[in-house]
Design an enzyme around this catalytic site. Sequence first.
Site, short mmCIF file in Angstrom:
data_model
loop_
_atom_site.label_atom_id
_atom_site.label_comp_id
_atom_site.label_asym_id
_atom_site.label_seq_id
_atom_site.Cartn_x
_atom_site.Cartn_y
_atom_site.Cartn_z
N CYS A 2 0.84 -1.19 0.00
CA CYS A 2 0.00 0.00 0.00
C CYS A 2 0.87 1.25 0.00
O CYS A 2 1.86 1.34 0.72
CB CYS A 2 -0.97 0.06 1.18
N ARG A 27 3.82 -0.44 -4.72
CA ARG A 27 3.44 -0.95 -3.40
C ARG A 27 2.01 -1.47 -3.38
O ARG A 27 1.61 -2.10 -2.39
CB ARG A 27 3.60 0.13 -2.34
N TRP A 74 -3.05 -2.50 -1.82
CA TRP A 74 -2.81 -3.91 -2.03
C TRP A 74 -3.75 -4.63 -1.06
O TRP A 74 -3.61 -4.51 0.15
CB TRP A 74 -1.35 -4.28 -1.75
N ASN A 98 -2.08 1.78 5.88
CA ASN A 98 -1.29 0.62 5.46
C ASN A 98 -1.06 -0.23 6.69
O ASN A 98 -0.70 0.29 7.75
CB ASN A 98 0.04 1.07 4.85
N GLY A 99 -1.27 -1.54 6.57
CA GLY A 99 -1.09 -2.44 7.71
C GLY A 99 -2.32 -3.30 7.93
O GLY A 99 -3.24 -3.31 7.11
N GLU A 482 16.25 -18.50 -7.49
CA GLU A 482 15.96 -17.11 -7.83
C GLU A 482 15.52 -16.97 -9.28
O GLU A 482 14.59 -16.22 -9.59
CB GLU A 482 17.19 -16.25 -7.54
N LYS A 486 11.91 -15.47 -10.48
CA LYS A 486 11.73 -14.35 -11.40
C LYS A 486 10.75 -14.71 -12.51
O LYS A 486 9.89 -13.91 -12.88
CB LYS A 486 13.07 -13.92 -12.00
N GLU A 489 7.20 -14.85 -11.08
CA GLU A 489 6.67 -13.55 -10.66
C GLU A 489 6.11 -12.73 -11.81
O GLU A 489 5.04 -12.12 -11.67
CB GLU A 489 7.79 -12.73 -9.99
N HIS A 505 15.27 -37.63 -7.49
CA HIS A 505 14.38 -37.95 -6.38
C HIS A 505 12.99 -37.34 -6.56
O HIS A 505 12.33 -37.00 -5.57
CB HIS A 505 15.01 -37.48 -5.06
N LYS A 604 5.53 -4.44 -3.74
CA LYS A 604 6.88 -4.22 -3.21
C LYS A 604 6.80 -3.96 -1.71
O LYS A 604 5.80 -3.46 -1.20
CB LYS A 604 7.49 -3.01 -3.91
#
Length: 609
Positions: A2, A27, A74, A98-99, A482, A486, A489, A505, A604
């Site tokens: 947010c 955000r 968000w 925000n929170g 990573e 990417k 995402e 395995h 973010k």
Amino acid sequence: MCGIVGYIGNRDAAPIILGGLRRLEYRGYDSAGICTFDGGGVQIRRCEGKLANLERLVADEPVRGAIGIGHTRWATHGRPAENNAHPHKAGPVVLVHNGIIENHPELRNALREDGHRFRSETDTEVIAHLIEQTMRGGHDFEAAVRRVLRKLKGAYALCIVCESEPDVLIAARKGSPLVVGLGTGEFFVASDIPAMLEHTRQVVYLDDEELAVFRQGFVSFSTVGGNLVEKRARQIDWSPLAAEKGGYRHFMLKEIHEQPTALRDTIAGTLTEGEHAVCLDDLRLSDRELASFERIYIIACGTSWHAAMVGKYLIEKHCRIPVEVDIASEFRYRNPVITQETLLIAISQSGETADTLGALREGRARGARGIAICNVVGSSMDREADGIIFTHAGPEIGVASTKAFVTQLAALYLFTIRLSQTLDTIDRGERRTMIADLVRLPSLVEEVLGLGSLIEEIAHDLLKARDVLYLARGINYPIALEGALKLKEISYIHAEGYAAGEMKHGPIALIDEGVPVVMLVTRDHSYEKVLANMEEVIARGGRVIGLCTEGDKEVRSRATATIELPAAGPDLMPILLAVPLQLLAYHVAVLKGTDVDQPRNLAKSVTVE
């Protein structure tokens, strides 16, 4: 998560707030809203979707006034919808948040019994109703805010205005970041620095359970309980242009190409004369303290967790101290074994990641010393850790982290050398070689960026894939994780990273001609083993995209496509390997037409648990 922007001054607030929100849209971008005063009362505009929708709405239905607040959301409580968009209003009170307010259900139920009617599904609206109710009980605006904040459980960053006090703006913070910008006769409030860089570089960071109360031309800082607090302004050295695209199609591509500069800036000032030792001035731990640690925990989330895994390889190899790597959200709740001989390393781009910050606090409360690796001077981690290593990456706007990641790896490499100096676990010659390799690294990354056209061609091979495997061993295994992250995402293609030796395995069952396999094959002690794993993939019809050292004929002869990288020391190959994997994910996403900088469901700086 947010984005919050507030303004009070002598200019039209709306353009300032919308401009700030544009720089914070990374955000949150489920919905957006703005509120300003025009003298007589508040004007609120809200809409579902991205900020562009709000900008069109405000262009059609302008809002005026020299005080205002804005928000990009968000979603946590309540689906993305206009009624759940901020700002929320109850009586004369309007606020953005925000929170997460953890006790909102019982607060909401009590308010309903008192006759309050709610228009949204959010936890935020409860705060507005509580303040409005408290004011009706005889308290003024500021006093009502303070009383209500003491009732809230959870995290909040708030900007609040009130129609009955049109020259006042109140900002409050607990657990979610909030920054105050100091101008000439005007003030700014935001979730993050880029929102105000165009207007000021003088900022004050609010600490937990602190308020900033703004009146025209004046601001006071205090605790929720009312005790005045002296705050020190900090000068931000980021250029406003750093938060712009600068001619690149996407922020992510710009930030990938900024990595050589970000690495140089992170390394700068850490090497002693003659470049034979590392000096980390902000670490704030003496040689005696560094030598006393018997165990290290590295805690992080997401991409930073992958950096932490590389850090484990580096520290254990060169310093011979056992290192555990923990996902921060798990560390906090698993009752880890911590003593006074434990060092905690917390990694976060923003320095505000809720789970990582909570884990750092938990570890320090149990007696550990805690240092942070982060990108933001003055962030919560900077203020609360015993020491810090700054990554000088500049603002990172793209949601998928790139330059923040490689500078975290560089910081861990620097810390490893610094710790090895104290413990005398490597000799001067080896240390000099490690430092020389690091100094060369930005130029090598520039060489890798020159492979962009080749990587764009290879991206076509992944375009129609439903699944992609990334395989590596040793220190490069976290880079396989990573690379897969990417791709997931920003292209929404399912991808998984595996230790190549684990393929037999389970994951080998997935391999056929429809599943591309990206393999990281560098000239280290596991080289022959990874080649053997490559043969196993090929024998089952898999198509291999091989990342290898320049001139590697063995990989070139086996792989369907190869990306050949300049040679570097094995400890720094993770950084070189990360760059083409970032570009590969980027080009696949562009070919698919997804929103590269603002992928769905992500935001973010994750400041909620």
